[in-house]
Write a protein that holds these residues in place. Sequence first.
Motif, mmCIF file in Angstrom:
data_model
loop_
_atom_site.group_PDB
_atom_site.id
_atom_site.type_symbol
_atom_site.label_atom_id
_atom_site.label_comp_id
_atom_site.label_asym_id
_atom_site.label_seq_id
_atom_site.Cartn_x
_atom_site.Cartn_y
_atom_site.Cartn_z
ATOM 1 N N MET A 1 9.430 -10.478 -2.647
ATOM 2 C CA MET A 1 8.369 -11.166 -3.361
ATOM 3 C C MET A 1 7.780 -10.206 -4.393
ATOM 4 O O MET A 1 7.198 -9.197 -4.010
ATOM 5 C CB MET A 1 7.260 -11.591 -2.405
ATOM 6 N N PRO A 2 7.891 -10.532 -5.645
ATOM 7 C CA PRO A 2 7.279 -9.672 -6.664
ATOM 8 C C PRO A 2 5.746 -9.721 -6.589
ATOM 9 O O PRO A 2 5.151 -10.768 -6.389
ATOM 10 C CB PRO A 2 7.764 -10.275 -7.982
ATOM 11 N N VAL A 3 5.129 -8.541 -6.729
ATOM 12 C CA VAL A 3 3.680 -8.399 -6.745
ATOM 13 C C VAL A 3 3.296 -7.845 -8.114
ATOM 14 O O VAL A 3 3.832 -6.835 -8.549
ATOM 15 C CB VAL A 3 3.203 -7.434 -5.632
ATOM 16 N N VAL A 4 2.354 -8.512 -8.788
ATOM 17 C CA VAL A 4 1.899 -8.073 -10.101
ATOM 18 C C VAL A 4 0.407 -7.769 -10.013
ATOM 19 O O VAL A 4 -0.387 -8.655 -9.683
ATOM 20 C CB VAL A 4 2.161 -9.157 -11.180
ATOM 21 N N LYS A 5 0.052 -6.499 -10.291
ATOM 22 C CA LYS A 5 -1.363 -6.116 -10.301
ATOM 23 C C LYS A 5 -2.029 -6.686 -11.542
ATOM 24 O O LYS A 5 -1.417 -6.763 -12.615
ATOM 25 C CB LYS A 5 -1.495 -4.598 -10.288
ATOM 26 N N THR A 6 -3.293 -7.060 -11.410
ATOM 27 C CA THR A 6 -4.070 -7.546 -12.547
ATOM 28 C C THR A 6 -4.978 -6.417 -13.025
ATOM 29 O O THR A 6 -4.972 -5.325 -12.464
ATOM 30 C CB THR A 6 -4.922 -8.767 -12.147
ATOM 31 N N ASP A 7 -5.789 -6.695 -14.028
ATOM 32 C CA ASP A 7 -6.730 -5.699 -14.542
ATOM 33 C C ASP A 7 -7.905 -5.460 -13.597
ATOM 34 O O ASP A 7 -8.663 -4.511 -13.787
ATOM 35 C CB ASP A 7 -7.266 -6.121 -15.910
ATOM 36 N N ILE A 8 -8.083 -6.321 -12.607
ATOM 37 C CA ILE A 8 -9.159 -6.149 -11.628
ATOM 38 C C ILE A 8 -8.554 -5.539 -10.370
ATOM 39 O O ILE A 8 -7.675 -6.139 -9.748
ATOM 40 C CB ILE A 8 -9.857 -7.489 -11.309
ATOM 41 N N GLU A 9 -9.031 -4.341 -10.008
ATOM 42 C CA GLU A 9 -8.461 -3.644 -8.864
ATOM 43 C C GLU A 9 -8.521 -4.498 -7.608
ATOM 44 O O GLU A 9 -9.567 -5.033 -7.254
ATOM 45 C CB GLU A 9 -9.171 -2.316 -8.604
ATOM 46 N N GLY A 10 -7.369 -4.618 -6.951
ATOM 47 C CA GLY A 10 -7.266 -5.363 -5.710
ATOM 48 C C GLY A 10 -6.800 -6.796 -5.881
ATOM 49 O O GLY A 10 -6.296 -7.391 -4.935
ATOM 50 N N VAL A 11 -6.954 -7.374 -7.064
ATOM 51 C CA VAL A 11 -6.512 -8.750 -7.315
ATOM 52 C C VAL A 11 -5.055 -8.703 -7.773
ATOM 53 O O VAL A 11 -4.736 -8.016 -8.750
ATOM 54 C CB VAL A 11 -7.389 -9.447 -8.383
ATOM 55 N N VAL A 12 -4.180 -9.394 -7.050
ATOM 56 C CA VAL A 12 -2.759 -9.376 -7.395
ATOM 57 C C VAL A 12 -2.164 -10.773 -7.366
ATOM 58 O O VAL A 12 -2.622 -11.649 -6.626
ATOM 59 C CB VAL A 12 -1.939 -8.451 -6.459
ATOM 60 N N GLN A 13 -1.135 -10.950 -8.191
ATOM 61 C CA GLN A 13 -0.345 -12.178 -8.192
ATOM 62 C C GLN A 13 0.912 -11.922 -7.369
ATOM 63 O O GLN A 13 1.533 -10.864 -7.485
ATOM 64 C CB GLN A 13 0.062 -12.559 -9.611
ATOM 65 N N ILE A 14 1.278 -12.900 -6.580
ATOM 66 C CA ILE A 14 2.466 -12.813 -5.735
ATOM 67 C C ILE A 14 3.292 -14.065 -5.991
ATOM 68 O O ILE A 14 2.763 -15.178 -5.957
ATOM 69 C CB ILE A 14 2.074 -12.757 -4.242
ATOM 70 N N THR A 15 4.587 -13.882 -6.222
ATOM 71 C CA THR A 15 5.449 -15.035 -6.412
ATOM 72 C C THR A 15 6.567 -14.989 -5.381
ATOM 73 O O THR A 15 7.531 -14.222 -5.533
ATOM 74 C CB THR A 15 6.035 -15.077 -7.835
#
Length: 190
Positions: A1-15
């Motif tokens: 599952m790819p994890v993409v970090k956002t500009d807000i620490e701790g908030v991530v997108q998972i696909t």
Amino acid sequence: MPVVKTDIEGVVQITPTRFVDSRGYFSEVFKDAWFRENVADVTFVQDNESFSVEPGTVRGLHFQLEPFAQGKLVRCIRGALFDVAVDIRHGSPTFGKWFGCELSAENGMQLWLPAGMAHGFMTIVPDTIISYKVTAPYSAEHDRGLRWNDPEIGINWPEADNHMLSDKDQKQPFLRDLPTYFHFAEQETV
């Protein structure tokens, strides 16, 4: 599952990966050990689901206070929505900043929001269902909110013919009026 970090620490997108064939697809949408190792070492205690009939339905921006502060793993299982996290951790380099993305049944994307985020969403199409795991149970006494259209935050919500909100959400406070509920602490991220 790819994890993409956002500009807000701790908030991530998972696909989650989908295995597609002529019948449709199969996907592992959550694995406890994988999540703990790759995203956050948390325990989920409750699953919530919300159905919205009309596009333009806004729910949020919500959060809960300690000891019932919630991390949320959000996904859309029918329809499409614009999901938003607002950093309300005082001392965070991104305090008052927001991140938003489209979650849909089609794209299968998920969004992880640690405690200290105000969370909300707006439906984009009719008959949308959101499903999310939380790290603490609901507590009416600890339930709080933030104004969904606070100009100081400036969330770029999708266009809608009409915004439908609960009475409670129409009267939430602005960011400048929120007490200090959360403090930023650099967290180990993967």
